[in-house]
Design a protein around this motif. Structure first.
Motif, PDB file in Angstrom:
ATOM      1  N   PHE A   1      -3.031  -3.943   2.783  1.00  0.00           N
ATOM      2  CA  PHE A   1      -1.828  -4.010   3.613  1.00  0.00           C
ATOM      3  C   PHE A   1      -0.976  -5.222   3.282  1.00  0.00           C
ATOM      4  O   PHE A   1      -1.438  -6.164   2.628  1.00  0.00           O
TER       5      PHE A   1
ATOM      6  N   ILE B   1       0.481  -0.414   5.682  1.00  0.00           N
ATOM      7  CA  ILE B   1      -0.929  -0.168   5.366  1.00  0.00           C
ATOM      8  C   ILE B   1      -0.968   0.941   4.322  1.00  0.00           C
ATOM      9  O   ILE B   1      -0.424   2.016   4.552  1.00  0.00           O
TER      10      ILE B   1
ATOM     11  N   LYS C   1      -5.522  -8.276  -0.373  1.00  0.00           N
ATOM     12  CA  LYS C   1      -5.401  -8.160   1.095  1.00  0.00           C
ATOM     13  C   LYS C   1      -5.875  -6.758   1.499  1.00  0.00           C
ATOM     14  O   LYS C   1      -5.079  -5.915   1.927  1.00  0.00           O
TER      15      LYS C   1
ATOM     16  N   LEU D   1      -8.233  -3.809   3.537  1.00  0.00           N
ATOM     17  CA  LEU D   1      -8.472  -3.514   4.958  1.00  0.00           C
ATOM     18  C   LEU D   1      -9.872  -3.949   5.388  1.00  0.00           C
ATOM     19  O   LEU D   1     -10.263  -3.707   6.523  1.00  0.00           O
TER      20      LEU D   1
END
Lengths: 281, 281
Positions: free
Chosen positions: B26, B96, B151, B153
């Motif tokens: 995300f 996302i 980055k 989840l």
């Protein structure tokens, strides 16, 4: 307060922390008709690990949700139920428990409203009980001691390892940064070395499976020596090595027949003495 | 083929791999009116890191989705837009990107259909630019080299660290298993030590933020020495220590005024020379 939803019927709010941060955990339970294999171990684990993560849910709420889920899904799997005497019959119930929605960024809200998402699927094909072919993954397994053993929704390492399946292998084994084999993408490991059984300790593994726990207890009850310590990197080349087994609550004990092309000794007795289907009430 | 959905309007299928395994990543983007702060760095990062994870999406598809999202959400944030001259105005756009649904367990399907979930929220309160209070978290940071800097989840470590906020701290710093400070729960670190700037290398951090990258480039362009290596555990007690700064693309450069009660020297010049709002086209 536990919100229960069914995967095919109820979509998940995009703000659910399970999606946003993998903030939750899951169980995959083998069902035979309306009976859950290793039911108590699954319920103990999800309740205990939810507590470790600070997700407030009671074991009795989870137990009730499991009973309701079985009733809800049972009709779909009545064919499997009729065939309940066969070893390869049954179905799979998956429970995803998230911390629910809310909070400020990573920081969870003061009081959480956990969310349980239920889904059912067919039993996958069972592996050859004479043993399976396995390779090492190039993806290292790196475990945070705070989360070790918890079947959280943070499973990208296993996903990345699984991308290396080429078709022939039934499982890929992951090693820690020192090269010690720790676990398969979806299985725990236990090896026979000399006069003892050896399995990596909970603090070294990403997921401490219920089948691993069941087998350890079973072996101890039978008077066998079980040590929880790291497996040597050169395990299968040691003179005292007598076999390597994969443990998974859906598949039971699966002997490894070849590891990266090396033939291993295979003994069916571990699968026989620790058959979770035997525990069904 | 990229499926784009809007968080408040479209719920997520429970079978999405983002929920099941944290199989995705995300971006959190600061918006000023219809302009995205550090837009190119955000798009480069999400496209590049998606490629590292094997999620097939083109940068141009992401760029188009970002433009569409801005148009969709802009009406809701027209008040913030009118006030675009104020430093504390704007809004937040979150993207996302998941691998979508499908596959057999952890193993992704041969061809994936990635899913982009968009949401907008208000700009959080900005920190005191004279410096903030931070503490160390007891949660260690353990980074898999294969996923370092992405980055993803999989953010349970940051969630667990964030549970230790007691109210006074603006940020909690996480250390690796050797005790070296690596990053905050939602910020990267850069320190001034003697005549150089020091920031932990990408391979040591969980998230290599776009603000970190922007500041490194900015400092190098200004002829400053920037070294990417681990920070010493006793950093703030070293005689040559001159300041510690938190980096985040929403908050910019945030000086640390006290760390676990120890007063640190604070200099506003880094925030001045690397203000991402200045880059807005």
């Amino acid at each position: 307060m536990l919100t229960v939803s069914v995967a095919d019927r109820d979509p998940v709010p995009a703000a659910d922390r399970g999606l946003a941060y993998g903030d939750g955990l899951f169980e995959t339970i083998r069902m035979v008709g309306n009976r859950a294999v290793l039911r108590h171990l699954h319920l103990d684990r999800i309740a205990g690990d939810a507590h470790r993560l600070g997700i407030t849910v009671s074991r009795s709420d989870l137990e009730q949700a499991l009973a309701d889920a079985i009733q809800y899904f049972q009709a779909d799997f009545s064919a499997a139920q009729q065939d309940a005497e066969s070893r390869n019959s049954g179905w799979i119930l998956k429970m995803i428990l998230t911390r629910g929605s809310g909070g400020r960024g990573y920081r969870p809200p003061e009081s959480t409203h956990p969310h349980l998402v239920l889904s059912a699927s067919e039993l996958p094909p069972m592996p050859d009980q004479r043993g399976v072919q396995v390779s090492y993954s190039s993806v290292p397994l790196v475990v945070n001691p705070l989360l070790a053993g918890i079947k959280t929704l943070n499973r990208l390492e296993q996903v990345m390892a699984s991308r290396e399946f080429t078709g022939g292998e039934w499982e890929l084994l992951m090693r820690d940064l020192s090269g010690a084999p720790v676990e398969g993408t979806r299985t725990n490991l236990i090896a026979r070395l000399g006069d003892e059984w050896l399995t990596p300790p909970v603090e070294s593994v990403a997921v401490a499976g219920v089948m691993r726990q069941y087998v350890i207890e079973r072996l101890k009850n039978l008077g066998e020596r079980v040590s929880q310590r790291l497996l040597p990197a050169d395990l299968v080349f040691l003179p005292e090595f007598q076999g390597l087994y994969l443990l998974n609550s859906v598949f039971g004990v699966v002997p490894v027949r070849t590891l990266d092309g090396v033939n291993l000794p295979v003994d069916a007795s571990l699968a026989t003495i620790s058959d979770p289907l035997e525990t069904l009430e």
